[in-house]
Design a protein around this motif. Structure first.
Motif, PDB file in Angstrom:
ATOM      1  N   SER A  87       0.850  -1.200   0.000  1.00 57.59           N
ATOM      2  CA  SER A  87       0.000   0.000   0.000  1.00 57.59           C
ATOM      3  C   SER A  87       0.881   1.243   0.000  1.00 57.59           C
ATOM      4  CB  SER A  87      -0.878   0.005   1.258  1.00 57.59           C
ATOM      5  OG  SER A  87      -1.459   1.278   1.466  1.00 57.59           O
ATOM      6  N   SER A 129       0.371   3.504   1.900  1.00 52.36           N
ATOM      7  CA  SER A 129       0.402   3.955   3.298  1.00 52.36           C
ATOM      8  C   SER A 129       1.778   3.725   3.930  1.00 52.36           C
ATOM      9  CB  SER A 129      -0.682   3.260   4.126  1.00 52.36           C
ATOM     10  OG  SER A 129      -0.404   1.881   4.261  1.00 52.36           O
ATOM     11  N   PRO A 188       6.109   5.489   8.166  1.00 57.10           N
ATOM     12  CA  PRO A 188       4.721   5.806   8.507  1.00 57.10           C
ATOM     13  C   PRO A 188       4.502   5.912  10.009  1.00 57.10           C
ATOM     14  CG  PRO A 188       4.915   3.486   7.960  1.00 57.10           C
ATOM     15  CD  PRO A 188       6.260   4.095   7.699  1.00 57.10           C
ATOM     16  N   ARG A 234       1.300   5.281  11.428  1.00 56.78           N
ATOM     17  CA  ARG A 234       0.305   4.285  11.857  1.00 56.78           C
ATOM     18  C   ARG A 234       0.946   2.922  12.063  1.00 56.78           C
ATOM     19  NH1 ARG A 234      -3.409   5.639   7.641  1.00 56.78           N
ATOM     20  NH2 ARG A 234      -3.301   3.474   6.955  1.00 56.78           N
ATOM     21  N   ALA A 241       0.553   0.460   9.158  1.00 56.21           N
ATOM     22  CA  ALA A 241       1.447   0.753   8.033  1.00 56.21           C
ATOM     23  C   ALA A 241       2.882   0.325   8.350  1.00 56.21           C
ATOM     24  CB  ALA A 241       1.387   2.229   7.680  1.00 56.21           C
ATOM     25  N   SER A 295      -1.447  14.686   4.449  1.00 55.24           N
ATOM     26  CA  SER A 295      -1.588  13.978   3.176  1.00 55.24           C
ATOM     27  C   SER A 295      -0.293  14.067   2.387  1.00 55.24           C
ATOM     28  CB  SER A 295      -2.753  14.552   2.365  1.00 55.24           C
ATOM     29  OG  SER A 295      -2.503  15.904   2.021  1.00 55.24           O
TER      30      SER A 295
END
Length: 272
Positions: free
Chosen positions: A104, A106, A124, A126, A129, A244
């Protein structure tokens, strides 16, 4: 003869299988459920447990498993547990297959609207992720021929989250630009098979590809466009503040891939 072992046969996996067969590939699929597709040889099996022997000479293994939910445990099962079983199985095969991991975008942690490409740092925030990064690193450091496939947000039939937002009549207000990156799901499947066929033709295959369309766009711009098409008046202000990034698909474009839906307008007009 090229034989693909496709682990996972959900929405995206089903489209990959269909596209591959249209190009003359033999498809063997492994999944827990008994449902399959015409022309696909099904192995009903939980890929997190030791894999059975497979008679066909597998040239490519595509790991396309979606986690059961958004928890860390579900991500570990889908990406790390399956990786270990896949590696164990691959080491026993007489033919050295190429491994394709559907990961991904992400994995990129950039948050200030920057452009990212396949060489950008993967840091990342998260935890899910970070598990994806660990799975990528497992393969990239394994010595196994492999390629990381990093789709942006998938949309298309049955994946209509942005349409639901538009229909809700929200007027999106962004204090800072919020970019969205996406790829229409059939384009994503076509891109994966395109890369796989190039490899089988002996062309250079990189260790990672971003699978996105050619036009990252502001979230407010996409919702506004959909509301115009649906003739919906946005009457409730909805403030969106989130980090973003903008994902570059330049490397995929350089392979000669041809998008059916190169931007959100062509994709959503087709759906509508």
């Amino acid at each position: 003869m090229s034989v693909m072992l496709l682990v996972g046969l959900g929405d995206l996996g089903g489209l990959i299988a269909t596209e591959a067969m249209q190009h003359g590939l033999t498809v063997v699929a492994m999944r827990r459920q008994p449902e399959s597709l015409p022309g696909v040889k099904l192995i009903q099996h939980d890929a997190t447990t030791p894999w059975p022997a497979i008679a066909e000479p597998i040239t490519d293994v595509v790991l396309c498993v979606a986690p059961d939910n958004r928890t860390d445990d579900a991500y570990r099962r889908a990406y790390l547990d399956i990786a270990e079983q896949a590696m164990s199985w691959l080491r026993q095969q007489p033919l050295k297959a190429h491994l394709w991991l559907v990961s991904s975008t992400s994995v990129y942690g950039q948050q200030e609207g920057e452009w990212v490409n396949e060489n950008s740092p993967r840091l990342p925030k998260r935890s899910t992720a970070r598990i994806l990064v660990a799975a990528e690193d497992f393969w990239l450091q394994s010595g196994q021929p492999c390629t990381m496939l990093r789709p942006a947000g998938l949309y298309g039939p049955g994946r209509e989250m942005l349409l639901e937002v538009a229909k809700d009549g929200r007027q999106i207000v962004e204090p800072h630009p919020v970019y969205t990156n996406r790829i229409e799901i059939s384009d994503c499947a076509r891109a994966i098979v395109h890369l796989l066929l190039r490899r089988q033709q002996g062309l250079v295959t990189e260790n990672a590809y971003n699978l996105a369309d050619l036009a990252p766009a502001r979230y407010c711009e996409v919702i506004d466009f959909l509301q115009q098409q649906l003739d919906i008046t946005a009457d409730k202000q909805h403030i969106v503040e989130r980090s973003s990034k903008r994902v570059s698909a330049g490397r995929l474009q350089q392979t000669g891939f041809n998008w059916h839906y190169p931007d959100y307008k062509t994709g959503y007009l087709h759906i509508l």
